[in-house]
Design a protein around this motif. Structure first.
Motif, PDB file in Angstrom:
ATOM      1  N   SER A  74      13.332   4.510 -58.564  1.00 43.08           N
ATOM      2  CA  SER A  74      12.371   5.608 -58.454  1.00 43.08           C
ATOM      3  C   SER A  74      11.032   5.104 -57.926  1.00 43.08           C
ATOM      4  CB  SER A  74      12.187   6.301 -59.809  1.00 43.08           C
ATOM      5  OG  SER A  74      11.683   5.398 -60.781  1.00 43.08           O
ATOM      6  N   ASP A  75      10.629   3.876 -58.305  1.00 46.03           N
ATOM      7  CA  ASP A  75       9.356   3.339 -57.819  1.00 46.03           C
ATOM      8  C   ASP A  75       9.409   3.074 -56.314  1.00 46.03           C
ATOM      9  OD1 ASP A  75       8.105   3.420 -60.284  1.00 46.03           O
ATOM     10  OD2 ASP A  75       8.660   1.363 -60.801  1.00 46.03           O
ATOM     11  N   THR A  76      10.512   2.497 -55.834  1.00 41.76           N
ATOM     12  CA  THR A  76      10.653   2.227 -54.402  1.00 41.76           C
ATOM     13  C   THR A  76      10.672   3.526 -53.603  1.00 41.76           C
ATOM     14  OG1 THR A  76      11.811   0.129 -54.731  1.00 41.76           O
ATOM     15  CG2 THR A  76      12.178   1.246 -52.643  1.00 41.76           C
ATOM     16  N   LEU A 134      22.279   9.012 -55.715  1.00 42.12           N
ATOM     17  CA  LEU A 134      21.239   8.599 -56.636  1.00 42.12           C
ATOM     18  C   LEU A 134      21.586   9.072 -58.042  1.00 42.12           C
ATOM     19  CD1 LEU A 134      17.869   9.320 -54.777  1.00 42.12           C
ATOM     20  CD2 LEU A 134      19.218   7.217 -54.811  1.00 42.12           C
ATOM     21  N   SER A 135      21.231   8.274 -59.012  1.00 38.60           N
ATOM     22  CA  SER A 135      21.542   8.648 -60.388  1.00 38.60           C
ATOM     23  C   SER A 135      20.662   9.804 -60.837  1.00 38.60           C
ATOM     24  CB  SER A 135      21.327   7.454 -61.321  1.00 38.60           C
ATOM     25  OG  SER A 135      19.937   7.191 -61.463  1.00 38.60           O
ATOM     26  N   LEU A 141      11.704  10.614 -60.459  1.00 38.82           N
ATOM     27  CA  LEU A 141      10.950  11.062 -59.292  1.00 38.82           C
ATOM     28  C   LEU A 141      10.285  12.413 -59.551  1.00 38.82           C
ATOM     29  CD1 LEU A 141      13.497  10.005 -56.534  1.00 38.82           C
ATOM     30  CD2 LEU A 141      11.160   9.120 -56.780  1.00 38.82           C
ATOM     31  N   GLU A 142      11.008  13.303 -60.204  1.00 39.26           N
ATOM     32  CA  GLU A 142      10.432  14.614 -60.532  1.00 39.26           C
ATOM     33  C   GLU A 142       9.285  14.467 -61.511  1.00 39.26           C
ATOM     34  OE1 GLU A 142      14.338  17.466 -59.772  1.00 39.26           O
ATOM     35  OE2 GLU A 142      14.014  16.580 -61.764  1.00 39.26           O
ATOM     36  N   ALA A 143       9.379  13.507 -62.417  1.00 37.63           N
ATOM     37  CA  ALA A 143       8.298  13.273 -63.368  1.00 37.63           C
ATOM     38  C   ALA A 143       7.032  12.775 -62.662  1.00 37.63           C
ATOM     39  CB  ALA A 143       8.735  12.259 -64.424  1.00 37.63           C
ATOM     40  N   LYS A 144       7.213  12.136 -61.521  1.00 37.51           N
ATOM     41  CA  LYS A 144       6.069  11.683 -60.719  1.00 37.51           C
ATOM     42  C   LYS A 144       5.474  12.817 -59.881  1.00 37.51           C
ATOM     43  CE  LYS A 144       7.902   6.952 -60.143  1.00 37.51           C
ATOM     44  NZ  LYS A 144       6.876   6.143 -60.831  1.00 37.51           N
TER      45      LYS A 144
END
Length: 575
Positions: A314-316, A523-524, A531-534
């Motif tokens: 998710s960070d990448t 993607l898991s 990603l949605e939390a970001k």
């Protein structure tokens, strides 16, 4: 005597020369890995198997990468009619190993000389997509034939007539219809049957469908190819073929004239280049937006520990999406035909500008697209595009992406030619600020003008190491071409994947507007949730792109080919 190893590539069996057992074991010790096709003397990777074999046979006959590239381009016009073409255009990167020089061949379509800025607006002043996509107005002056002749003139060892013979034979004698071709003709029935000239070729008498195993003969196309073989580009841009094209385009409301056809010129341009973790990235300059924004995005990501963060973590993905959004915002403002507009190329590709971009990226939160604007700089494509990559025994390389825009272009065959016509004029900004068919926004830099080439996302790319070709890559995919190429490069350099693994890995894409982070299946659920939390709006969608790539394994003397399994007809062929 050399051994051969059977390698499964996109559902086909590839026989490629191999080295000894010990060396093979040293290269691939893990049986859980996805293995690329490999060869020692030459490799062609293309979106259609027969065309890849045509290119390989040209290499085996003594031709170089340029000869093979031209032969593949003409063969694809027969075997992959939804994207391969005579009636479209594109870009080719050519690397000459002897001189170390790389050039960008621009054979993008051009607006006819009677084109004007408001030609796609309706009576109310709004953009009319029907005009820019499905009428004669949609067709730009084709560039493929002129481009292929330029490639042979500057880099080839064979004549145009010689490299055309495989395509002429395939059109004259027919090709066996594959499931992929049959499905595409069924899916585009309404577009193609709108034109009697197209229906007569791509459907049986009475409009019945071709089924897998049937033979598709394209006699008019064979005759057109033969005229080119006999007279060179004049056999296309002048005389009978040109007149047929002009008549068809004008009868459907278009503006191309015989003077437009005769006046078309391909151009040789200097490529754009940048660096990424010790590698040189060499790609297509404007009127492609691809090279500039590939370098811009990689510059932005270079200072982050992408390999440590992990592939598709998710960070990448967050960092990639944030870099992509800012590049696509700049694309909307600053990219166009450099012969008409002063593109701020150096500024967009500078490391200092990338550092400024990073200052605006939060590591934990997505920046809303509405808060991202094109940079304050000094003044200064279609899913049915197709790409192929070639490397020959001497280290010469070709990376070619070309298109007729939509699948089967406008759907219109110019009667008497067998040539499907492009609808590339839709790649201009019909009205500044209005999205085109791929959701891309354009401004004044990409407004319609006479003789201008529309902005493109096509991004044929070479990656160099110590002055030699390390990787050849590119992809179709419209607006997703740029991000597909970036992920091919990052998968190999940052994540240590071989070319096959890099090709099949799930892809992501963000283009600023609309506010959507597109991801392929694979993607898991946890990654998507993170990603949605970001703050990302994530949409899982069907496949993106169809990368056809080669990595040069100099240490082992091998060419490693990755044919994208997202297209069932893709193939890597070497010897």
């Amino acid at each position: 005597m050399k051994r051969t190893l059977a390698v499964a590539v996109s559902g086909a069996l590839v026989l490629t020369p191999m080295v000894g057992m010990a060396q093979e074991a040293a290269i691939y010790s893990g049986m859980d890995r996805i293995h690329p096709a490999w060869a020692q003397n030459g490799m062609v990777v293309a979106q259609e198997e027969i065309a890849a074999e045509v290119g390989r046979d040209i290499l085996k006959a003594g031709g170089n990468a340029a000869d093979a590239g031209v032969a593949v381009a003409f063969a694809l016009a027969v075997t992959l009619p939804r994207a391969g073409n005579l009636g479209g255009g594109g870009f080719m990167m050519v690397h000459d190993a002897e001189t170390g020089e790389t050039k960008a061949i621009d054979y993008r379509e051009m607006a006819p000389m009677s084109a004007d800025r408001d030609m796609f607006l309706d009576d109310a002043g709004d953009a009319d997509s029907e005009k820019s996509r499905f009428t004669g107005l949609a067709t730009g002056v084709p560039g493929t034939v002129a481009g292929m002749q330029m490639v042979l003139d500057q880099y080839g060892t064979m004549s145009l007539s010689e490299v055309l013979q495989p395509a002429i034979g395939l059109a004259r004698d027919g090709i066996v219809v594959t499931a992929d071709l049959a499905d595409s003709l069924k899916g585009l029935e309404s577009r193609l049957k709108k034109w009697p000239s197209s229906e007569a070729i791509f459907y049986k008498e009475g409009g019945a469908f071709f089924e897998p195993g049937d033979r598709l003969i394209q006699s008019d196309l064979a005759a057109t190819l033969q005229r080119i073989a006999d007279a060179g580009p004049d056999g296309f841009y002048k005389g009978e073929t040109a007149q047929h094209i002009v008549d068809a385009v004008q009868a459907s409301g278009g503006r191309i004239t015989m003077e437009d056809m005769a006046g078309y010129k391909a151009l040789s341009r200097d490529p754009v280049s940048g660096t990424y973790r010790g590698y040189e990235i060499v790609s297509m300059p404007p009127p492609s937006s691809g090279g500039i924004h590939i370098v811009q995005i990689l510059n932005t990501l270079e200072e982050y520990p992408i390999g440590w963060l992990g592939h598709n973590s998710s960070d990448t993905i967050h960092l990639m999406a944030e870099a992509m959004k800012r590049a696509y915002a700049d694309r909307s403002e600053y990219l166009g035909d450099p012969d008409f507009y002063d593109v701020p190329q150096a500024e967009l590709m500078s490391k200092d500008y990338a550092a400024d971009i990073r200052k605006g990226i939060s590591l934990s939160r997505a920046t809303p697209s509405e808060d991202i604007k094109p940079a304050d700089l000094a003044p200064y494509e279609s899913d049915q595009t197709t790409h192929f990559s070639i490397v020959d025994k001497d280290g010469n390389a070709v990376s070619n992406t070309y298109t007729i825009n939509f699948s089967y272009g406008s759907g219109m065959v110019a009667d008497g030619t067998g040539v499907l016509m492009n609808n590339e004029m839709d790649d201009f900004a019909a009205k500044p600020g209005v999205m085109n068919a791929y959701g891309l926004i354009g401004g004044d830099a990409n407004a319609v003008e006479p003789g201008k080439r529309p902005l493109s996302s096509m991004s044929p790319t070479l990656v160099m190491k110590d002055g030699k070709v390390f990787m050849v890559t590119g992809s179709p995919g419209g607006s997703r071409i740029i991000t597909t190429v970036i992920q091919m490069i990052m998968n190999v350099i940052d994540h240590g994947m071989n070319v096959a693994e890099a090709t099949v890995a799930p892809r992501i894409h963000h283009q600023w507007m609309p506010e959507v982070l597109r991801v392929e299946e694979g993607l898991s659920a946890d990654t998507i949730a993170a990603l949605e939390a970001k703050g990302h709006v994530v949409e899982v969608m069907s496949t993106m792109g169809s990368a056809q790539s080669i990595v040069v394994d100099e240490a082992n003397g091998l060419l490693l080919g990755g044919a994208d399994t997202r297209q069932t007809s893709s193939a890597a062929r070497g010897y």
